[in-house]
Design an enzyme around this catalytic site. Structure first.
Site, short mmCIF file in Angstrom:
data_model
loop_
_atom_site.label_atom_id
_atom_site.label_comp_id
_atom_site.label_asym_id
_atom_site.label_seq_id
_atom_site.Cartn_x
_atom_site.Cartn_y
_atom_site.Cartn_z
NE ARG A 146 43.60 28.78 82.73
CZ ARG A 146 42.96 27.75 82.21
NH1 ARG A 146 41.66 27.69 82.19
NH2 ARG A 146 43.65 26.74 81.72
CE LYS A 205 46.49 27.69 77.23
NZ LYS A 205 46.23 26.38 77.85
CG ASN A 206 48.07 24.45 75.11
OD1 ASN A 206 48.00 24.98 76.23
ND2 ASN A 206 47.00 24.17 74.39
CB CYS A 257 39.13 24.84 80.57
SG CYS A 257 39.79 26.46 80.20
CG ASP A 260 42.64 23.83 72.22
OD1 ASP A 260 41.77 23.29 72.92
OD2 ASP A 260 43.86 23.64 72.39
NE ARG A 268 40.83 18.99 80.37
CZ ARG A 268 41.47 20.14 80.11
NH1 ARG A 268 41.03 21.26 80.64
NH2 ARG A 268 42.55 20.15 79.35
#
Ligand code: EPU
Length: 419
Positions: free
Chosen positions: A400, A22-23, A116, A308, A121
């Site tokens: 997600r 995903k990232n 999230c 993570d 952030r």
């Protein structure tokens, strides 16, 4: 609102091919905006965050289609420069489109991104870097209006106060078509940064030093399209290994990025699991009960232990023999999953950035609400280890980042269904 129902207390056994990252996919999809021809991106996971990125591409005039984990993007028709607030709020990575839009058109209007809730952030480092690259930025009524002076960003010498993944990606995206050379000191070294640079190099970009703390980028007038395959998802990999470690059993994770997962694997190995790697395969066998991890598990930028993977390892260690200690150093508020684990019978004490996990003999099923993506995944790990049934709600967080999670868990022999 969908839920996941999990019947725990069964050992797992099976083989699973790891999804694409995903990232990596998100910045690579944004990067396709910089190209003058079609891009074909393979091994792209089909996730709600990836679809959100596709909506942003569509909104600025690109055609983007998905089938069989392949995204085809035609960036020749880019026409817009405004990303509306509703799309920006869908995920944190929407901010990456700022650098890509600036690189492509010299201007963009964005707003503060969603994502999230892991504590504050901010995007101060992103904005400060763009300003140093000759971008005028005005923030009015929630909109962030960015315009490169002279229509093209300028290379600059930048030094990040912290190796932020997103800020490093934004700088790279803006710099690859900027005028002159950009140097980023204290850059993030995450494997997903290298994957983004791999894609950009395949499009003709001149980048060196990715994977190290100093990245140098020489701006090019134009980038071409390319075909590229996204790297495997090291965090999804860590999650499935933690599920098997927590529930007990054995599994093979194939199509894995074994070298990039090393910081996680070396911590997991301390629990007494047998782990063997061979090429792109990881074999894990867990004994009857895990051991607590003796050394404090400190989350750090890569190549440290990944933040993570903190929640999923914590879920596995909830039933280990002895006490494990976590220290979360990346985000201020990344222990929100602990409340659900405690409801399942875990003994966890949170003291600021430290969490003390005293292993209990067993967990029991309970209803739980996913608090965030990785926290929700941790609840699945705990539920698979627990006696009885758990019902996990707010699973849109989980969708997600994990592709067809119930199929993956079922492939490992877990009992899970979506209702
Ligand atoms: N930070 C600032 N100012 C900035 C940017 C970051 O203070 O301008 C702070 C953040 O608040 C945070 C720390 O720096 O405390 C690290 O943030 P970073 O920018 O490195 O994280 P990110 O780019 O927002 C990415 C991943 C996260 C992952 C982190 C750290 C994506 C889409 N997200 O976030 O992934 O936790 O790097 O490795 O790549 C996830 O997948 O569940 C996830 C949250």
């Amino acid at each position: 609102m969908q839920k996941l129902i999990i019947e725990g207390g069964r050992r797992l056994k099976g083989e699973l091919a790891l999804q694409g990252s995903k990232n990596s996919s998100l910045p690579i999809l944004a990067a396709s905006l910089l190209c003058m021809d079609e891009c074909v991106i393979r091994n792209c996971p089909e996730l709600t965050d990836v679809y959100a990125a596709a909506r942003i591409l569509n909104c600025v005039g690109c055609r983007c289609t998905f089938s069989d984990n392949t995204a085809v993007i035609d960036p020749r028709t880019v026409s817009g420069t405004v990303i509306p607030g509703n799309l920006m709020r869908e995920m944190r990575s929407s901010i990456i489109f700022m650098g890509a839009m600036l690189g492509r058109t010299g201007e963009c209007t964005v707003s503060v991104p969603g994502g999230c809730e892991l504590g504050p952030r901010p995007i101060d480092m992103h904005l400060a870097a763009m300003r140093k690259m000759g971008v005028d930025i005005t923030e009015t009524g929630g909109s962030i209006v960015c315009r490169s002076r002279g229509g093209r960003a300028k290379g600059a010498k930048l030094s990040l106060a912290f190796p932020s993944v997103g800020a490093t990606e934004n700088i790279i995206l803006c710099a690859v078509t900027a005028e002159g050379e950009t140097v980023v000191n204290n850059a993030a070294r995450e494997p997903e940064i290298c994957d983004l640079c791999g894609f950009l190099r395949a499009c003709g970009a001149d980048i060196s030093g990715d994977g190290e703390s100093r990245i140098a980028i020489k701006g090019k007038e134009k980038l071409c399209g390319c075909e590229y395959s996204v790297m495997p998802d090291r965090i999804a990999g860590a999650t499935y290994l933690c599920m098997t470690a927590a529930a007990g059993g054995e599994m093979i994770l194939s199509r894995a990025c074994t070298a990039e997962m090393e910081p996680f694997l070396s911590a997991l190995e301390q629990t007494g699991c047998s782990i063997f790697t061979s090429g792109d395969r990881i074999y894990l066998r867990s004994g009857s009960r895990l051991r607590a991890v003796r050394d404090r598990i400190r989350t750090m930028p890569h190549p440290g232990f990944p933040t993570d993977a903190q929640a999923v390892l914590m879920a596995a260690l909830a039933t280990a023999d002895g006490t494990s200690v976590f220290e979360e150093n990346i985000f201020d508020c990344r222990y929100r999953h602990t409340e659900a684990l405690i409801k399942m019978g875990a003994d966890i004490q949170v003291l600021g950035k430290v969490a003390i996990v005293r292993g209990v003999p067993r967990l029991h099923g309970a209803p739980a609400e996913a608090t965030d993506l990785r926290g929700g995944a941790a609840m699945i790990c705990a539920a698979l280890a627990a006696e009885g049934t758990s019902e996990i709600s707010r699973i849109s967080h989980i969708d997600r980042g994990y592709e067809k999670i119930e199929e993956a868990v079922t492939a490992l022999g877990g009992r899970i269904s979506r209702v």
